[in-house]
Structures are given as structure tokens and as C-alpha cells.
Design an enzyme around this catalytic site. Structure first.
Site, short mmCIF file in Angstrom:
data_model
loop_
_atom_site.label_atom_id
_atom_site.label_comp_id
_atom_site.label_asym_id
_atom_site.label_seq_id
_atom_site.Cartn_x
_atom_site.Cartn_y
_atom_site.Cartn_z
N THR A 1 -5.10 8.02 -3.41
CA THR A 1 -5.37 7.75 -1.98
C THR A 1 -4.59 8.72 -1.11
O THR A 1 -5.12 9.29 -0.16
CB THR A 1 -5.01 6.29 -1.63
OG1 THR A 1 -5.81 5.44 -2.45
CG2 THR A 1 -5.32 5.98 -0.18
N GLU B 1 0.82 -1.22 0.00
CA GLU B 1 0.00 0.00 0.00
C GLU B 1 0.85 1.27 0.00
O GLU B 1 0.37 2.34 -0.37
CB GLU B 1 -0.96 0.01 1.19
CG GLU B 1 -2.14 -0.95 1.06
CD GLU B 1 -3.09 -0.58 -0.06
OE1 GLU B 1 -2.65 -0.49 -1.22
OE2 GLU B 1 -4.29 -0.39 0.21
N1 HSE Z 1 -8.86 3.54 4.51
C1 HSE Z 1 -8.25 4.03 3.32
C2 HSE Z 1 -8.69 5.46 3.08
C3 HSE Z 1 -8.69 3.18 2.16
O1 HSE Z 1 -9.88 5.73 3.18
O2 HSE Z 1 -7.83 6.31 2.84
C4 HSE Z 1 -8.06 3.56 0.88
O3 HSE Z 1 -6.95 2.79 0.62
#
Ligand code: HSE
Length: 305
Positions: A181, A126
Site C-alpha cells: 500500500t 494501518e
Molecule cells: N485508500 C487506500 C489506498 C486503500 O488506495 O491507498 C488501501 O489501504
């Protein structure tokens, strides 16, 4: 001796409203495939898809690099990625590749790692897309079903979702920034008020209870986030209309899927999901945005094919 392993891993939705970075749900809408093969020199990426080819910018590549380092694997490896999950739309695309890579590495070298360890390695991928490690999407893609991630120490709790739960996802056709993100995490508040925290925590708790007890209406009524969604929704043109329309059409709860820009509606088998999808499409259309809608169910986790 096994020379290659192919694994497919499902897409996922993270957060489910109040469970920011904690909840994930694997969905049977799209799958990524990773074929990990011994051979060549070092670690190389092969793909026909438009994703980064550099190891440190590729979630599957990063996972394989970290696992090879950890388990002192010196043999050359080819990581062949076939994307099925749309990239950058909040459907856990990088996580699906990372999960498939971790499970493929485990199978190829017969490591027999437990779920928590696989999730920990998959989470390293990630960094490629989000700039930081978080486990909600990868845990769902690795293990399938609904997952609760407790970090520090890492512990992933899995529940099998009730059969009557259906999801409608509306994926808007809008340009998304590279490392979306990371960008959509920058708009989030650094601190939250106690009253807001209590409200989100109560919804998160009832949501988890809903999954643990198979209570579909309780899941639906708990999809309610007053911290992250308000901070991010301006990044999604038409979000308020999409949500309002879907609720009017019978959705039990509606929120941003992961970091967006897709919007996800939770429905029970008793409601018309095509009505909800149509309502969501009209919501995006009111903002001049076209979208793809997909009706799906929870999925199992990554598996060798
Ligand atoms: N929990 C993460 C966010 C998920 O909302 O940024 C996206 O990868």
C-alpha cells in the site's frame, strides 16, 4: 470474569473509484479472526499465518498496543490472528485484522466504545502496512456496509447497501511487494487539476447518493475515477483488458480494489456475474497472469463469535 473474546471481521474494498481514502465497502468474500486473551506478559502475537509477528509491524498488534496504552490496561494479552483475507491484494487484509482487534479489545474490557472511536483505534493499525493512517478499509470492516469517512474531525457515515448489488473481484496471482500500500501510494500525483477534481467529486457524490437511496445503476455508473486509477493501473498487468472485458460482459463499473492489484467489478443482480468473472479472467490471461475470481455481496461488520 471474561478471559478471552474472538471477533471476526470482513474484508473490504476501498475507494470504489472516485472515493480515494473516503469510501469503503465491506465484502462477504473473506474474514479474519482475532482472539484476544488475557494472560502472559506484555502483548504477544500468535499466528500460523505468514504475517509479521513484531507488534509494530502487525496491524492487530498495533491496535491492541494503542488501546492498552489509552485505557491503561496492564494485564498481559495474547493476540491470536487467523487470516482469511488474502494479504497484500487490495482486499483490506490488514484492516480486517485491525478492526477485529479493536472490536475484540472493546468487548474484552467492556468499553462500549462508539463506532467512530472503534474506527479511530482500528485505523492506528494501518500504519503497520500503509505507513500512514487512513480509515476507509477499517471503517468498512468495523461497521460493515458502505462507509463514508470524513477525517478531521473523524466522522464515519454508514449506509446499508442495496440488496441487488453484487461484486466480482479478480485477484491476480502476481508477487506483491512488502508494504504494497505504501508503495502504491508513492505513485500518486501530489496535486490534481481542478477539472479532474470536479469530475471525481461529481462521481463520488452520485455514488454516495446511489448508496443512500439504494439506486444500484447509479452506484455502478459512478465507479469512475480519473485521478488515482490512471496513476496506479500500470502496476496491474492486464488492467485495461480486465476492465474492458468486464464492462463488455455487463459490469456496471470496474476499478482497482483499494491499492490493488485486485480489480473489482460492480454488477446488479440482473447480470450474469459468472460471465463477468470469466471475462475478467480472460483479461488477466491476455497479460499472461492467472487470477482467482470471487463473486460476493456486501457484508455486515465485525462481530463477536
Ligand atoms: N485508500 C487506500 C489506498 C486503500 O488506495 O491507498 C488501501 O489501504
Amino acid at each position: 470474569m471474561v478471559q478471552s473474546v474472538t471477533v471476526k471481521a470482513p474484508c473490504s474494498t476501498a475507494n470504489l473509484g472516485p472515493g480515494f481514502d473516503v469510501f469503503g465497502l465491506a465484502l462477504d468474500a473473506y474474514y479474519d479472526k482475532v482472539r484476544l486473551q488475557k494472560g502472559g506478559r506484555g502483548i504477544t502475537i500468535q499466528t500460523a499465518d505468514r504475517i509479521p509477528m513484531e507488534l509494530e509491524k502487525n496491524s492487530a498488534g498495533l491496535v491492541v498496543r494503542e488501546m492498552a496504552k489509552k485505557f491503561k490496561i496492564k494485564t498481559g494479552l495474547v493476540v491470536e490472528i487467523t487470516k482469511g483475507v488474502p494479504t497484500g491484494f487490495g482486499m483490506g487484509s490488514s484492516a480486517a485484522s485491525a478492526a477485529a482487534a479493536a472490536v475484540a479489545f472493546d468487548a474484552l474490557f467492556k468499553l462500549r466504545l462508539d463506532g467512530n472511536s472503534l474506527v479511530r483505534f482500528a485505523g492506528m493499525g494501518e500504519v503497520a502496512s500503509a505507513g500512514s493512517v487512513h480509515y476507509d478499509n477499517v471503517a468498512a470492516s468495523v461497521l460493515g456496509g458502505f462507509v463514508i469517512v470524513r477525517t478531521n474531525p473523524l466522522d464515519v457515515i454508514k449506509a446499508s447497501p442495496p440488496k441487488g448489488l453484487l461484486l466480482c473481484v479478480a485477484i491476480p496471482k502476481i508477487p506483491v511487494p512488502q508494504r504494497k500500500t505504501e508503495a502504491s501510494r508513492k505513485v500518486l500525483p501530489k496535486t490534481v487539476g481542478l477539472a479532474d477534481h470536479v469530475r471525481n467529486l461529481s462521481n463520488a457524490s452520485t455514488l454516495a447518493a446511489g448508496f443512500m437511496t439504494g439506486n444500484v445503476p447509479l452506484i455502478g455508473s459512478s465507479i469512475n475515477d480519473i485521478i488515482v486509477e490512471p496513476a496506479r493501473k500500470h502496476l496491474i498487468p492486464g488492467f485495461d483488458s480486465v476492465k474492458k472485458n468486464a464492462l463488455r460482459a455487463g459490469a456496471m463499473g470496474v476499478t482497482i480494489s483499494g491499492a490493488g492489484p485486485s480489480v473489482i467489478a460492480f454488477a446488479s443482480g440482473a447480470t450474469s456475474t459468472s460471465r463477468i468473472s470469466g471475462a475478467m479472467r480472460r483479461g488477466f490471461a491476455s497479460a499472461g497472469v492467472d487470477c482467482t475470481t470471487v463473486i460476493c455481496r456486501p457484508s455486515g461488520g465485525a462481530s463477536v463469535v
